[in-house]
Design a protein around this motif. Structure first.
Motif, PDB file in Angstrom:
ATOM      1  N   ALA A  95     110.454 -27.312  21.443  1.00  0.00           N
ATOM      2  CA  ALA A  95     109.388 -26.326  22.186  1.00  0.00           C
ATOM      3  C   ALA A  95     108.127 -26.751  22.066  1.00  0.00           C
ATOM      4  CB  ALA A  95     109.672 -25.008  21.548  1.00  0.00           C
ATOM      5  N   VAL A  96     107.495 -27.149  20.950  1.00  0.00           N
ATOM      6  CA  VAL A  96     106.136 -27.734  20.880  1.00  0.00           C
ATOM      7  C   VAL A  96     106.065 -28.758  21.752  1.00  0.00           C
ATOM      8  CG1 VAL A  96     104.415 -28.620  19.415  1.00  0.00           C
ATOM      9  CG2 VAL A  96     105.715 -26.607  18.831  1.00  0.00           C
ATOM     10  N   ARG A  97     106.714 -29.636  21.600  1.00  0.00           N
ATOM     11  CA  ARG A  97     106.848 -31.042  22.511  1.00  0.00           C
ATOM     12  C   ARG A  97     106.680 -30.534  24.186  1.00  0.00           C
ATOM     13  NH1 ARG A  97     109.362 -33.888  19.464  1.00  0.00           N
ATOM     14  NH2 ARG A  97     111.443 -33.092  20.243  1.00  0.00           N
ATOM     15  N   ASP A  98     107.688 -29.790  24.525  1.00  0.00           N
ATOM     16  CA  ASP A  98     107.820 -29.266  25.909  1.00  0.00           C
ATOM     17  C   ASP A  98     106.541 -28.596  26.387  1.00  0.00           C
ATOM     18  OD1 ASP A  98     109.621 -29.755  27.985  1.00  0.00           O
ATOM     19  OD2 ASP A  98     110.328 -27.768  28.089  1.00  0.00           O
ATOM     20  N   LEU A  99     105.991 -27.690  25.541  1.00  0.00           N
ATOM     21  CA  LEU A  99     104.811 -27.106  25.928  1.00  0.00           C
ATOM     22  C   LEU A  99     103.615 -27.715  26.164  1.00  0.00           C
ATOM     23  CD1 LEU A  99     103.612 -23.953  26.459  1.00  0.00           C
ATOM     24  CD2 LEU A  99     103.409 -24.019  23.983  1.00  0.00           C
ATOM     25  N   ASP A 100     103.413 -28.609  25.100  1.00  0.00           N
ATOM     26  CA  ASP A 100     102.013 -29.576  24.891  1.00  0.00           C
ATOM     27  C   ASP A 100     102.057 -30.519  25.863  1.00  0.00           C
ATOM     28  OD1 ASP A 100     101.078 -27.909  22.796  1.00  0.00           O
ATOM     29  OD2 ASP A 100     101.758 -29.047  21.251  1.00  0.00           O
ATOM     30  N   ASP A 101     103.240 -31.222  26.000  1.00  0.00           N
ATOM     31  CA  ASP A 101     103.236 -32.580  26.891  1.00  0.00           C
ATOM     32  C   ASP A 101     103.186 -31.879  28.352  1.00  0.00           C
ATOM     33  OD1 ASP A 101     103.838 -33.821  24.867  1.00  0.00           O
ATOM     34  OD2 ASP A 101     106.032 -34.552  25.273  1.00  0.00           O
ATOM     35  N   GLY A 102     103.945 -30.623  28.601  1.00  0.00           N
ATOM     36  CA  GLY A 102     103.762 -30.236  30.122  1.00  0.00           C
ATOM     37  C   GLY A 102     102.159 -29.949  30.414  1.00  0.00           C
ATOM     38  N   LYS A 103     101.540 -29.306  29.669  1.00  0.00           N
ATOM     39  CA  LYS A 103     100.063 -29.055  29.536  1.00  0.00           C
ATOM     40  C   LYS A 103      99.357 -30.219  29.800  1.00  0.00           C
ATOM     41  CE  LYS A 103      96.585 -26.046  27.540  1.00  0.00           C
ATOM     42  NZ  LYS A 103      95.419 -26.460  28.541  1.00  0.00           N
ATOM     43  N   ALA A 104      99.457 -31.084  28.932  1.00  0.00           N
ATOM     44  CA  ALA A 104      98.810 -32.627  28.976  1.00  0.00           C
ATOM     45  C   ALA A 104      98.983 -33.218  30.232  1.00  0.00           C
ATOM     46  CB  ALA A 104      99.298 -33.353  27.715  1.00  0.00           C
ATOM     47  N   ILE A 105     100.211 -33.108  30.730  1.00  0.00           N
ATOM     48  CA  ILE A 105     100.356 -34.174  32.103  1.00  0.00           C
ATOM     49  C   ILE A 105      99.728 -33.329  33.305  1.00  0.00           C
ATOM     50  CG2 ILE A 105     102.365 -34.974  33.587  1.00  0.00           C
ATOM     51  CD1 ILE A 105     102.043 -36.684  31.284  1.00  0.00           C
ATOM     52  N   VAL A 106     100.254 -31.803  33.294  1.00  0.00           N
ATOM     53  CA  VAL A 106      99.728 -31.414  34.588  1.00  0.00           C
ATOM     54  C   VAL A 106      98.229 -31.502  34.645  1.00  0.00           C
ATOM     55  CG1 VAL A 106      99.324 -29.054  35.355  1.00  0.00           C
ATOM     56  CG2 VAL A 106     101.556 -29.746  34.729  1.00  0.00           C
ATOM     57  N   GLU A 107      97.442 -31.282  33.563  1.00  0.00           N
ATOM     58  CA  GLU A 107      96.116 -31.388  33.392  1.00  0.00           C
ATOM     59  C   GLU A 107      95.617 -32.650  33.645  1.00  0.00           C
ATOM     60  OE1 GLU A 107      94.942 -27.624  30.150  1.00  0.00           O
ATOM     61  OE2 GLU A 107      94.719 -29.846  29.562  1.00  0.00           O
ATOM     62  N   GLU A 108      96.174 -33.936  33.412  1.00  0.00           N
ATOM     63  CA  GLU A 108      95.956 -35.193  33.510  1.00  0.00           C
ATOM     64  C   GLU A 108      95.939 -35.638  35.121  1.00  0.00           C
ATOM     65  OE1 GLU A 108      97.939 -39.510  32.978  1.00  0.00           O
ATOM     66  OE2 GLU A 108      97.977 -38.014  31.196  1.00  0.00           O
ATOM     67  N   VAL A 109      97.102 -35.076  35.422  1.00  0.00           N
ATOM     68  CA  VAL A 109      97.394 -35.494  37.050  1.00  0.00           C
ATOM     69  C   VAL A 109      96.442 -34.344  38.014  1.00  0.00           C
ATOM     70  CG1 VAL A 109      99.116 -35.408  38.884  1.00  0.00           C
ATOM     71  CG2 VAL A 109      99.768 -35.988  36.748  1.00  0.00           C
ATOM     72  N   ALA A 110      96.371 -33.204  37.770  1.00  0.00           N
ATOM     73  CA  ALA A 110      95.382 -32.514  38.383  1.00  0.00           C
ATOM     74  C   ALA A 110      93.876 -32.615  38.209  1.00  0.00           C
ATOM     75  CB  ALA A 110      95.725 -30.946  38.124  1.00  0.00           C
ATOM     76  N   GLY A 111      93.453 -33.148  37.119  1.00  0.00           N
ATOM     77  CA  GLY A 111      92.271 -33.270  36.766  1.00  0.00           C
ATOM     78  C   GLY A 111      91.281 -32.026  36.409  1.00  0.00           C
ATOM     79  N   VAL A 112      92.280 -30.839  36.170  1.00  0.00           N
ATOM     80  CA  VAL A 112      91.564 -29.748  35.752  1.00  0.00           C
ATOM     81  C   VAL A 112      92.345 -29.019  34.423  1.00  0.00           C
ATOM     82  CG1 VAL A 112      90.686 -29.257  38.218  1.00  0.00           C
ATOM     83  CG2 VAL A 112      93.088 -28.594  37.285  1.00  0.00           C
ATOM     84  N   PRO A 113      91.390 -28.322  33.706  1.00  0.00           N
ATOM     85  CA  PRO A 113      92.128 -27.631  32.595  1.00  0.00           C
ATOM     86  C   PRO A 113      92.996 -26.476  33.195  1.00  0.00           C
ATOM     87  CG  PRO A 113      89.772 -26.972  32.649  1.00  0.00           C
ATOM     88  CD  PRO A 113      90.025 -28.089  33.770  1.00  0.00           C
ATOM     89  N   THR A 114      94.040 -25.965  32.416  1.00  0.00           N
ATOM     90  CA  THR A 114      95.038 -24.872  32.826  1.00  0.00           C
ATOM     91  C   THR A 114      94.644 -23.773  31.455  1.00  0.00           C
ATOM     92  OG1 THR A 114      96.735 -25.819  31.357  1.00  0.00           O
ATOM     93  CG2 THR A 114      96.401 -26.336  34.121  1.00  0.00           C
ATOM     94  N   ALA A 115      94.819 -22.657  31.953  1.00  0.00           N
ATOM     95  CA  ALA A 115      94.807 -21.479  30.930  1.00  0.00           C
ATOM     96  C   ALA A 115      95.942 -20.670  31.025  1.00  0.00           C
ATOM     97  CB  ALA A 115      93.528 -20.834  31.018  1.00  0.00           C
ATOM     98  N   TRP A 116      96.587 -20.811  32.243  1.00  0.00           N
ATOM     99  CA  TRP A 116      97.794 -19.882  32.302  1.00  0.00           C
ATOM    100  C   TRP A 116      99.122 -20.695  32.106  1.00  0.00           C
ATOM    101  CZ3 TRP A 116      96.161 -17.211  37.433  1.00  0.00           C
ATOM    102  CH2 TRP A 116      95.173 -16.122  37.213  1.00  0.00           C
ATOM    103  N   PHE A 117     100.176 -20.127  31.535  1.00  0.00           N
ATOM    104  CA  PHE A 117     101.577 -20.803  31.403  1.00  0.00           C
ATOM    105  C   PHE A 117     102.581 -19.726  31.893  1.00  0.00           C
ATOM    106  CE2 PHE A 117     105.281 -20.630  28.794  1.00  0.00           C
ATOM    107  CZ  PHE A 117     105.630 -21.948  28.772  1.00  0.00           C
ATOM    108  N   ARG A 118     103.730 -20.129  32.523  1.00  0.00           N
ATOM    109  CA  ARG A 118     104.808 -19.353  32.759  1.00  0.00           C
ATOM    110  C   ARG A 118     105.918 -19.695  32.102  1.00  0.00           C
ATOM    111  NH1 ARG A 118     105.470 -17.382  38.350  1.00  0.00           N
ATOM    112  NH2 ARG A 118     104.295 -15.595  37.743  1.00  0.00           N
ATOM    113  N   ALA A 119     106.678 -18.961  31.609  1.00  0.00           N
ATOM    114  CA  ALA A 119     107.904 -19.374  30.714  1.00  0.00           C
ATOM    115  C   ALA A 119     108.782 -19.662  31.611  1.00  0.00           C
ATOM    116  CB  ALA A 119     108.317 -18.450  29.719  1.00  0.00           C
TER     117      ALA A 119
END
Length: 168
Positions: free
Chosen positions: A116-140
């Motif tokens: 769960a930790v890996r899926d949450l953290d890796d998803g956030k990191a990749i999305v932010e890297e590709v988009a070039g913007v930080p994210t604050a919202w998450f949807r399960a």
């Protein structure tokens, strides 16, 4: 999915919202009360970006001057298809918001804590890297919520942006 079907879904949602009498019975909105206190709809799209369908959704939203929130899956955003990066840039350029939706779309309440930790953290990191913007919202994924997930999100200062109305 075709352009007519996507357009129909968006227009049906707009019509649904305009029925304010029905809207008064809705539970507290996912993002809290609206600034005006009246009914408000936020269009959200999960599980992308999909090179086949996301551009159609973006076209229809643009035609109707509607902004939305796109909850992106890390492995979809990381796709080496050059169209995917262009779609993410367009989402942002068109004024939409990006949130995260895990790396592999797992139910974080049913997998091991380490997964769960890996899926949450890796998803956030990749999305932010590709988009070039930080994210604050998450949807399960699947709308699944549990104490462990809420704790993980609090530790990361992520807001869990759930949905009130599933179009399915």
């Amino acid at each position: 999915i075709d352009r007519v079907m996507v357009r129909g879904v968006v227009l049906a949602a707009i019509a649904l919202v305009s029925a304010s009498a029905a809207a008064k019975g809705w539970p507290t909105p996912a993002a809290g009360e609206s600034a005006s206190g009246g009914p408000e709809v936020l269009f959200t799209f999960d599980d992308g970006p999909n090179p086949k369908t996301t551009p159609l959704v973006l076209d229809i939203l643009a035609q109707h001057h509607i902004r939305a929130v796109f909850f992106l899956v890390g492995e979809m955003a990381e796709n080496k298809n050059p169209k995917v990066a262009a779609i993410i840039r367009r989402i942002l350029r068109d004024g939409h918001v990006i949130g995260t939706h895990t790396m592999k779309h797992k139910d974080l309440c049913r997998v091991s804590e380490a997964d769960a930790v890996r899926d949450l953290d890796d998803g956030k990191a990749i999305v932010e890297e590709v988009a070039g913007v930080p994210t604050a919202w998450f949807r399960a994924p699947f709308g699944a919520r549990c104490d462990r997930l809420e704790h993980m999100l609090a530790e990361r200062h992520l807001s869990h942006f759930h949905w009130d109305l599933d179009p399915q």
